[in-house]
Write a protein that holds these residues in place. Sequence first.
Motif, PDB file in Angstrom:
ATOM      1  N   TYR A   1       4.878  10.219  -6.700  1.00 48.54           N
ATOM      2  CA  TYR A   1       6.182  10.605  -7.239  1.00 48.54           C
ATOM      3  C   TYR A   1       6.499  10.022  -8.618  1.00 48.54           C
ATOM      4  CZ  TYR A   1       7.039  12.589  -2.700  1.00 48.54           C
ATOM      5  OH  TYR A   1       6.952  13.340  -1.565  1.00 48.54           O
ATOM      6  N   GLY A   2       5.695   9.088  -9.102  1.00 50.07           N
ATOM      7  CA  GLY A   2       5.896   8.532 -10.439  1.00 50.07           C
ATOM      8  C   GLY A   2       6.935   7.441 -10.526  1.00 50.07           C
ATOM      9  N   VAL A   3       7.571   7.132  -9.413  1.00 49.72           N
ATOM     10  CA  VAL A   3       8.554   6.047  -9.355  1.00 49.72           C
ATOM     11  C   VAL A   3       8.335   5.288  -8.052  1.00 49.72           C
ATOM     12  CG1 VAL A   3      10.327   7.204 -10.735  1.00 49.72           C
ATOM     13  CG2 VAL A   3      10.315   7.511  -8.276  1.00 49.72           C
ATOM     14  N   SER A   4       8.867   4.084  -8.000  1.00 49.26           N
ATOM     15  CA  SER A   4       8.757   3.307  -6.766  1.00 49.26           C
ATOM     16  C   SER A   4       9.652   3.916  -5.687  1.00 49.26           C
ATOM     17  CB  SER A   4       9.171   1.861  -7.016  1.00 49.26           C
ATOM     18  OG  SER A   4      10.563   1.786  -7.236  1.00 49.26           O
TER      19      SER A   4
ATOM     20  N   HIS B   1       0.837  -1.204   0.000  1.00 49.87           N
ATOM     21  CA  HIS B   1       0.000   0.000   0.000  1.00 49.87           C
ATOM     22  C   HIS B   1       0.872   1.253   0.000  1.00 49.87           C
ATOM     23  CE1 HIS B   1      -3.459  -2.416   2.018  1.00 49.87           C
ATOM     24  NE2 HIS B   1      -3.280  -2.740   0.753  1.00 49.87           N
ATOM     25  N   PHE B   2       1.908   1.223   0.792  1.00 51.95           N
ATOM     26  CA  PHE B   2       2.836   2.346   0.841  1.00 51.95           C
ATOM     27  C   PHE B   2       3.493   2.549  -0.526  1.00 51.95           C
ATOM     28  CE2 PHE B   2       7.411   3.450   1.524  1.00 51.95           C
ATOM     29  CZ  PHE B   2       7.219   4.798   1.744  1.00 51.95           C
ATOM     30  N   CYS B   3       3.977   1.469  -1.135  1.00 52.98           N
ATOM     31  CA  CYS B   3       4.664   1.578  -2.419  1.00 52.98           C
ATOM     32  C   CYS B   3       3.728   2.080  -3.512  1.00 52.98           C
ATOM     33  CB  CYS B   3       5.267   0.236  -2.806  1.00 52.98           C
ATOM     34  SG  CYS B   3       6.669  -0.233  -1.756  1.00 52.98           S
ATOM     35  N   THR B   4       2.488   1.608  -3.520  1.00 53.69           N
ATOM     36  CA  THR B   4       1.518   2.054  -4.521  1.00 53.69           C
ATOM     37  C   THR B   4       1.215   3.535  -4.362  1.00 53.69           C
ATOM     38  OG1 THR B   4       0.520  -0.134  -4.664  1.00 53.69           O
ATOM     39  CG2 THR B   4      -0.829   1.717  -5.391  1.00 53.69           C
ATOM     40  N   ALA B   5       0.978   3.976  -3.142  1.00 53.18           N
ATOM     41  CA  ALA B   5       0.681   5.389  -2.890  1.00 53.18           C
ATOM     42  C   ALA B   5       1.878   6.261  -3.227  1.00 53.18           C
ATOM     43  CB  ALA B   5       0.269   5.579  -1.432  1.00 53.18           C
ATOM     44  N   PHE B   6       3.052   5.800  -2.892  1.00 53.23           N
ATOM     45  CA  PHE B   6       4.262   6.553  -3.181  1.00 53.23           C
ATOM     46  C   PHE B   6       4.444   6.715  -4.683  1.00 53.23           C
ATOM     47  CE2 PHE B   6       8.695   7.367  -3.903  1.00 53.23           C
ATOM     48  CZ  PHE B   6       9.070   8.177  -2.843  1.00 53.23           C
ATOM     49  N   LYS B   7       4.253   5.632  -5.431  1.00 54.47           N
ATOM     50  CA  LYS B   7       4.430   5.688  -6.877  1.00 54.47           C
ATOM     51  C   LYS B   7       3.394   6.609  -7.515  1.00 54.47           C
ATOM     52  CE  LYS B   7       5.530   2.916 -10.861  1.00 54.47           C
ATOM     53  NZ  LYS B   7       5.865   1.589 -11.350  1.00 54.47           N
ATOM     54  N   CYS B   8       2.179   6.640  -6.982  1.00 55.29           N
ATOM     55  CA  CYS B   8       1.160   7.570  -7.493  1.00 55.29           C
ATOM     56  C   CYS B   8       1.602   9.016  -7.292  1.00 55.29           C
ATOM     57  CB  CYS B   8      -0.175   7.339  -6.794  1.00 55.29           C
ATOM     58  SG  CYS B   8      -1.052   5.902  -7.374  1.00 55.29           S
TER      59      CYS B   8
ATOM     60  N   SER C   1      11.989   2.543  -3.987  1.00 57.61           N
ATOM     61  CA  SER C   1      13.395   2.139  -4.169  1.00 57.61           C
ATOM     62  C   SER C   1      14.045   2.898  -5.326  1.00 57.61           C
ATOM     63  CB  SER C   1      13.508   0.633  -4.377  1.00 57.61           C
ATOM     64  OG  SER C   1      12.768   0.221  -5.502  1.00 57.61           O
ATOM     65  N   GLN C   2      13.305   3.144  -6.405  1.00 58.21           N
ATOM     66  CA  GLN C   2      13.845   3.938  -7.506  1.00 58.21           C
ATOM     67  C   GLN C   2      14.110   5.371  -7.051  1.00 58.21           C
ATOM     68  OE1 GLN C   2      10.608   3.172 -10.221  1.00 58.21           O
ATOM     69  NE2 GLN C   2      11.917   1.923 -11.541  1.00 58.21           N
ATOM     70  N   PHE C   3      13.190   5.912  -6.267  1.00 52.99           N
ATOM     71  CA  PHE C   3      13.353   7.264  -5.741  1.00 52.99           C
ATOM     72  C   PHE C   3      14.611   7.347  -4.896  1.00 52.99           C
ATOM     73  CE2 PHE C   3      12.732  10.472  -2.473  1.00 52.99           C
ATOM     74  CZ  PHE C   3      12.309  11.564  -3.203  1.00 52.99           C
ATOM     75  N   ARG C   4      14.797   6.387  -4.020  1.00 54.20           N
ATOM     76  CA  ARG C   4      15.971   6.367  -3.146  1.00 54.20           C
ATOM     77  C   ARG C   4      17.252   6.269  -3.966  1.00 54.20           C
ATOM     78  NH1 ARG C   4      16.204   2.193   1.746  1.00 54.20           N
ATOM     79  NH2 ARG C   4      15.143   3.844   2.874  1.00 54.20           N
ATOM     80  N   ASP C   5      17.253   5.406  -4.984  1.00 55.89           N
ATOM     81  CA  ASP C   5      18.434   5.272  -5.853  1.00 55.89           C
ATOM     82  C   ASP C   5      18.753   6.593  -6.545  1.00 55.89           C
ATOM     83  OD1 ASP C   5      18.699   2.608  -5.151  1.00 55.89           O
ATOM     84  OD2 ASP C   5      17.770   1.862  -7.007  1.00 55.89           O
ATOM     85  N   GLN C   6      17.719   7.265  -7.067  1.00 62.38           N
ATOM     86  CA  GLN C   6      17.924   8.548  -7.733  1.00 62.38           C
ATOM     87  C   GLN C   6      18.484   9.585  -6.771  1.00 62.38           C
ATOM     88  OE1 GLN C   6      14.071   9.484  -9.315  1.00 62.38           O
ATOM     89  NE2 GLN C   6      14.212   7.995 -10.979  1.00 62.38           N
TER      90      GLN C   6
END
Length: 63
Positions: free
Chosen positions: A45-48, A36-43, A50-55
């Motif tokens: 910020y447009g990325v998962s 649920h957290f990952c889905t809401a986050f991706k909505c 983990s992708q956000f953290r990597d960026q």
Amino acid sequence: MTNYWAHSHQIQPTFLSTTDHLSTIGYHLGYEHQSHFCTAFKCQYGVSPSQFRDQQNKVLASA
């Protein structure tokens, strides 16, 4: 499920300042399930998360 948008201001500082697992961060923001957290986050910020953290880590490393 806790309203994600009420917590969105807490997301970026959390990701920039910790190496905690995503499930731990999501739990602290009020999510019982990592998915649920990952889905809401991706909505938002447009990325998962983990992708956000990597960026963010790449940006910080190049500074």
